[in-house]
Design an enzyme around this catalytic site. Structure first.
Site, PDB file in Angstrom:
ATOM      1  N   LYS A  53     -14.728  30.874  31.898  1.00 21.68           N
ATOM      2  CA  LYS A  53     -13.546  31.689  31.559  1.00 21.68           C
ATOM      3  C   LYS A  53     -12.443  30.812  30.991  1.00 21.68           C
ATOM      4  CE  LYS A  53     -14.532  35.264  34.963  1.00 21.68           C
ATOM      5  NZ  LYS A  53     -14.450  35.640  36.380  1.00 21.68           N
ATOM      6  N   GLN A  97     -10.912  35.077  41.567  1.00 23.97           N
ATOM      7  CA  GLN A  97     -12.369  35.193  41.528  1.00 23.97           C
ATOM      8  C   GLN A  97     -12.907  35.721  42.861  1.00 23.97           C
ATOM      9  OE1 GLN A  97     -14.239  34.682  38.804  1.00 23.97           O
ATOM     10  NE2 GLN A  97     -16.191  34.994  39.819  1.00 23.97           N
ATOM     11  N   ASP A 120      -8.349  41.985  35.443  1.00 35.25           N
ATOM     12  CA  ASP A 120      -9.647  42.356  36.021  1.00 35.25           C
ATOM     13  C   ASP A 120      -9.797  43.872  36.111  1.00 35.25           C
ATOM     14  OD1 ASP A 120     -11.625  40.577  36.833  1.00 35.25           O
ATOM     15  OD2 ASP A 120     -10.526  39.941  38.613  1.00 35.25           O
TER      16      ASP A 120
HETATM   17  N1  GUN Z   1     -16.882  38.065  40.626  1.00 33.22           N
HETATM   18  C1  GUN Z   1     -17.929  38.553  39.919  1.00 33.22           C
HETATM   19  N2  GUN Z   1     -17.493  39.258  38.855  1.00 33.22           N
HETATM   20  C2  GUN Z   1     -16.137  39.210  38.904  1.00 33.22           C
HETATM   21  C3  GUN Z   1     -15.126  39.725  38.059  1.00 33.22           C
HETATM   22  O1  GUN Z   1     -15.364  40.417  37.055  1.00 33.22           O
HETATM   23  N3  GUN Z   1     -13.855  39.446  38.423  1.00 33.22           N
HETATM   24  C4  GUN Z   1     -13.556  38.711  39.533  1.00 33.22           C
HETATM   25  N4  GUN Z   1     -12.271  38.501  39.833  1.00 33.22           N
HETATM   26  N5  GUN Z   1     -14.478  38.212  40.335  1.00 33.22           N
HETATM   27  C5  GUN Z   1     -15.763  38.459  40.005  1.00 33.22           C
END
Ligand code: GUN
Length: 293
Positions: A53, A97, A120
């Site tokens: 990311k 996350q 998100d």
């Molecule tokens: N863990 C797995 N997928 C995601 C996501 O799309 N966003 C976040 N914050 N954590 C994740």
């Protein structure tokens, strides 16, 4: 005829190019979109996603940053970091996350993030906006990416029957909300199946589009499909594979060998939905910056 592969990497590249142009337009006005990812603990999978990311955000011209906190972090400490990022005008998007260590309540953290910075799309305000169809909210990145993939490959959703397998807040539920919405990429008839659905194949055999998001390899096989169905594989189960460079391999929910003999189009794992998730995160972040400035 074997199914056509839906190339998520190629579509993600196109989305990232569009985001890059929007970042340039913002830069001309003195605004650099800022995305801060918070990683608590040392889950191997999460660390890989977070690195990807940050790298992707730099490539499109964003200020990408990662805050790493130890697995022993308390909820109070994490909420203090969220408060600081909420108040920071250079930060337009915040992503904590998941999963979080068990001493932290994820819903308390999600609710603390300013809805306008919740790229998100997990905050109840954004969940509500997606359900209502208000376009200034943020849709969760994975289902939004699936919707873009279907549109880019000319897969009609209007009047079609979509069967979603999985009812998570991150994928299954928001996926249904996006697909039933009136308008392009929507207007579908949606069925959500889950672990308590007695006869999964009964449903999938009646689907024009099957979206598998349960995290269990082999959930969908060719014999469960109507010939010509479109199959989207959201599964990302990490399995040990000594022959792979990293020692791990990703497996989807779909039995690719049998499904690709019956479906008309199918996403591979990796290279299908995965790259779209990050591209949509960048798109949400550039919009957060546009809306804030
Ligand atoms: N863990 C797995 N997928 C995601 C996501 O799309 N966003 C976040 N914050 N954590 C994740």
């Amino acid at each position: 005829m074997p199914a056509e592969l839906i190339d998520g990497a190629a579509v993600a590249k196109k989305v990232r190019a569009e985001v890059g142009e929007r970042c340039k337009a913002l830069a001309a006005r003195g605004v650099v979109p800022g995305l801060t990812v918070v990683l608590v603990g040392d889950d191997g999978g999460s660390a890989v996603y977070v690195r990807n990311k940050e790298k992707a955000s730099h490539e499109v011209g964003m200020n990408g940053a990662t805050i790493r906190m130890p697995a022993t972090t308390t909820q109070t400490e994490l909420l203090a970091v969220v408060d600081r990022l909420n108040a920071d005008k250079a930060v337009h998007g915040i992503l904590v996350q998941m999963p979080l260590p068990k001493q932290i309540d994820p819903q308390a953290v999600i609710r603390r993030i300013a809805a306008a910075k919740d790229v998100d799309g997990f905050h109840p305000v954004n969940v509500g906006k997606v359900l209502i169809g208000e376009r200034d909210g943020f849709a969760p990145c994975t289902p939004a990416g699936v919707q873009v993939l279907l549109q880019e490959y000319g897969v009609e959703t209007a009047g079609k029957h979509v069967v979603i397998i999985g009812r998570s807040n991150i994928v299954g539920k928001p996926m249904a909300a996006l697909l039933v919405q009136p308008g392009p990429g929507g207007d579908a008839t949606v069925t959500i199946c889950h672990s308590k659905t007695p006869d999964l194949a009964w449903h999938t055999k009646r689907a024009d589009i099957v979206i598998a998001a349960v995290g269990r390899p082999g959930t969908v096989t060719g014999e469960m499909l109507k010939p010509g169905a479109v199959v989207i594989d959201v599964g990302t189960t990490r399995i040990v594979d000594p022959s792979a460079k990293s020692g791990m391999r990703l497996m989807g929910d779909v039995d690719f060998a049998s499904v690709s003999q019956v479906a008309s189009k199918v996403t591979p794992v990796p290279g299908g939905v995965g790259p779209m998730t990050i591209a949509m995160l960048l798109r949400n972040t550039v919009r957060a910056a546009e809306q804030a400035s």
